[in-house]
Write a protein that holds these residues in place. Sequence first.
Motif, mmCIF file in Angstrom:
data_model
loop_
_atom_site.group_PDB
_atom_site.id
_atom_site.type_symbol
_atom_site.label_atom_id
_atom_site.label_comp_id
_atom_site.label_asym_id
_atom_site.label_seq_id
_atom_site.Cartn_x
_atom_site.Cartn_y
_atom_site.Cartn_z
ATOM 1 N N THR A 88 0.832 -1.207 0.000
ATOM 2 C CA THR A 88 0.000 0.000 0.000
ATOM 3 C C THR A 88 0.866 1.256 0.000
ATOM 4 O OG1 THR A 88 -1.744 -1.190 1.171
ATOM 5 C CG2 THR A 88 -1.838 1.208 1.226
ATOM 6 N N VAL A 89 1.934 1.252 0.773
ATOM 7 C CA VAL A 89 2.839 2.412 0.799
ATOM 8 C C VAL A 89 3.510 2.570 -0.567
ATOM 9 C CG1 VAL A 89 4.990 3.307 1.809
ATOM 10 C CG2 VAL A 89 3.196 2.393 3.290
ATOM 11 N N GLY A 90 3.945 1.470 -1.171
ATOM 12 C CA GLY A 90 4.537 1.538 -2.513
ATOM 13 C C GLY A 90 3.549 2.073 -3.530
ATOM 14 N N TYR A 91 2.317 1.607 -3.448
ATOM 15 C CA TYR A 91 1.259 2.061 -4.363
ATOM 16 C C TYR A 91 0.994 3.554 -4.179
ATOM 17 C CZ TYR A 91 -3.314 2.030 -6.665
ATOM 18 O OH TYR A 91 -4.372 2.283 -7.487
ATOM 19 N N MET A 92 0.897 3.969 -2.916
ATOM 20 C CA MET A 92 0.620 5.376 -2.613
ATOM 21 C C MET A 92 1.764 6.275 -3.104
ATOM 22 S SD MET A 92 0.322 7.218 1.086
ATOM 23 C CE MET A 92 2.061 6.945 1.361
ATOM 24 N N LEU A 93 3.005 5.880 -2.826
ATOM 25 C CA LEU A 93 4.150 6.680 -3.273
ATOM 26 C C LEU A 93 4.262 6.680 -4.801
ATOM 27 C CD1 LEU A 93 6.865 5.810 -0.612
ATOM 28 C CD2 LEU A 93 5.614 7.957 -0.884
ATOM 29 N N GLY A 94 3.961 5.545 -5.421
ATOM 30 C CA GLY A 94 3.980 5.483 -6.882
ATOM 31 C C GLY A 94 2.970 6.445 -7.488
ATOM 32 N N LYS A 95 1.769 6.487 -6.920
ATOM 33 C CA LYS A 95 0.747 7.422 -7.420
ATOM 34 C C LYS A 95 1.169 8.865 -7.172
ATOM 35 C CE LYS A 95 -3.800 6.223 -7.276
ATOM 36 N NZ LYS A 95 -5.055 5.873 -6.616
ATOM 37 N N TRP A 96 1.717 9.125 -6.004
ATOM 38 C CA TRP A 96 2.094 10.485 -5.636
ATOM 39 C C TRP A 96 3.229 11.001 -6.520
ATOM 40 C CZ3 TRP A 96 6.269 12.322 -2.223
ATOM 41 C CH2 TRP A 96 6.118 13.671 -1.896
ATOM 42 N N ILE A 97 4.282 10.218 -6.682
ATOM 43 C CA ILE A 97 5.419 10.635 -7.499
ATOM 44 C C ILE A 97 5.012 10.741 -8.970
ATOM 45 C CG2 ILE A 97 7.739 9.990 -8.300
ATOM 46 C CD1 ILE A 97 7.812 10.748 -5.400
ATOM 47 N N SER A 98 4.183 9.830 -9.421
ATOM 48 C CA SER A 98 3.805 9.807 -10.841
ATOM 49 C C SER A 98 2.943 11.001 -11.245
ATOM 50 C CB SER A 98 3.080 8.512 -11.179
ATOM 51 O OG SER A 98 1.790 8.473 -10.602
ATOM 52 N N ARG A 137 10.139 -10.025 1.645
ATOM 53 C CA ARG A 137 8.820 -10.056 1.004
ATOM 54 C C ARG A 137 8.155 -8.685 1.070
ATOM 55 N NH1 ARG A 137 5.503 -15.550 2.284
ATOM 56 N NH2 ARG A 137 6.353 -16.680 0.499
ATOM 57 N N CYS A 138 8.368 -7.962 2.165
ATOM 58 C CA CYS A 138 7.830 -6.601 2.278
ATOM 59 C C CYS A 138 8.449 -5.695 1.223
ATOM 60 C CB CYS A 138 8.084 -6.037 3.674
ATOM 61 S SG CYS A 138 7.025 -6.728 4.955
ATOM 62 N N VAL A 139 9.756 -5.828 1.027
ATOM 63 C CA VAL A 139 10.434 -5.024 0.004
ATOM 64 C C VAL A 139 9.893 -5.384 -1.380
ATOM 65 C CG1 VAL A 139 12.655 -4.588 -1.127
ATOM 66 C CG2 VAL A 139 12.517 -4.653 1.373
ATOM 67 N N ALA A 140 9.704 -6.679 -1.631
ATOM 68 C CA ALA A 140 9.163 -7.110 -2.933
ATOM 69 C C ALA A 140 7.772 -6.532 -3.163
ATOM 70 C CB ALA A 140 9.130 -8.638 -3.014
ATOM 71 N N MET A 141 6.953 -6.507 -2.132
ATOM 72 C CA MET A 141 5.604 -5.986 -2.314
ATOM 73 C C MET A 141 5.593 -4.463 -2.424
ATOM 74 S SD MET A 141 4.079 -8.613 -2.867
ATOM 75 C CE MET A 141 2.578 -7.830 -3.284
ATOM 76 N N PHE A 142 6.536 -3.787 -1.779
ATOM 77 C CA PHE A 142 6.682 -2.348 -1.988
ATOM 78 C C PHE A 142 7.023 -2.095 -3.463
ATOM 79 C CE2 PHE A 142 9.318 1.408 -2.435
ATOM 80 C CZ PHE A 142 8.541 2.371 -1.818
ATOM 81 N N LEU A 143 7.959 -2.875 -3.985
ATOM 82 C CA LEU A 143 8.365 -2.732 -5.389
ATOM 83 C C LEU A 143 7.256 -3.159 -6.353
ATOM 84 C CD1 LEU A 143 12.062 -3.949 -5.139
ATOM 85 C CD2 LEU A 143 11.212 -1.588 -5.326
ATOM 86 N N ASN A 144 6.317 -3.968 -5.896
ATOM 87 C CA ASN A 144 5.150 -4.329 -6.701
ATOM 88 C C ASN A 144 4.137 -3.186 -6.712
ATOM 89 O OD1 ASN A 144 2.127 -5.501 -6.164
ATOM 90 N ND2 ASN A 144 3.113 -6.510 -7.892
ATOM 91 N N GLY A 145 3.952 -2.533 -5.583
ATOM 92 C CA GLY A 145 2.968 -1.457 -5.485
ATOM 93 C C GLY A 145 3.368 -0.205 -6.242
ATOM 94 N N TRP A 146 4.647 0.093 -6.268
ATOM 95 C CA TRP A 146 5.148 1.311 -6.932
ATOM 96 C C TRP A 146 4.691 1.387 -8.389
ATOM 97 C CZ3 TRP A 146 8.099 5.411 -5.131
ATOM 98 C CH2 TRP A 146 8.640 6.239 -6.098
ATOM 99 N N PRO A 147 4.974 0.394 -9.248
ATOM 100 C CA PRO A 147 4.541 0.506 -10.648
ATOM 101 C C PRO A 147 3.024 0.436 -10.813
ATOM 102 C CG PRO A 147 5.657 -1.584 -10.305
ATOM 103 C CD PRO A 147 5.801 -0.800 -9.049
#
Length: 186
Positions: A88-98, A137-147
Amino acid sequence: YSSWSELCSASGPSIYPSTRELSILMSSALSKFVASQRAAVKTMFICGAVFLSWFSAYGLRKPWGSALYDAEPTLGLPAKDAIALSQTVGYMLGKWISTTWIPKLTRRQRLPLLLVMTTAAFVPLVAFALLESTVARCVAMFLNGWPLGWFYGTLYLYLEGRKGAELLGGAISAAYILGSGFSKSV
């Protein structure tokens, strides 16, 4: 190219068009068909395309829910909660930066970016399946949420400024709901 004869004459000595030329011709034909329809039909066509796009991408968002979580807590959270939070944090940061980059995209850059982000979201899922450490696994899911955040923003760029944008946004919301249910049932 507006016709088959133009396409064939532009392709040089070969009488058969390349795959690229065929895709241009087909997308041109589809664009002409959609453009010739009334606004309501155009909106419904776009709703269907957006719904299918995000519904399909949702499969890249939720497969971690089927994993087993007997691991130790991470950062004081149960393993599953820590993994969900990191995505969720990766997804949120991906949306914010994008939001600063996506509006600058040209029409020709949108589809390649969607394809790159789809691939970039898939690779961490493979890593998630192979890794055993909860932190990894947390790092992998952060990297999944970003894109996936970038994917959503790019997809929404197709909708902005159109008549019926609220209805189109509703198509993405419906894809969230149905995609979530479908991901859990598979």
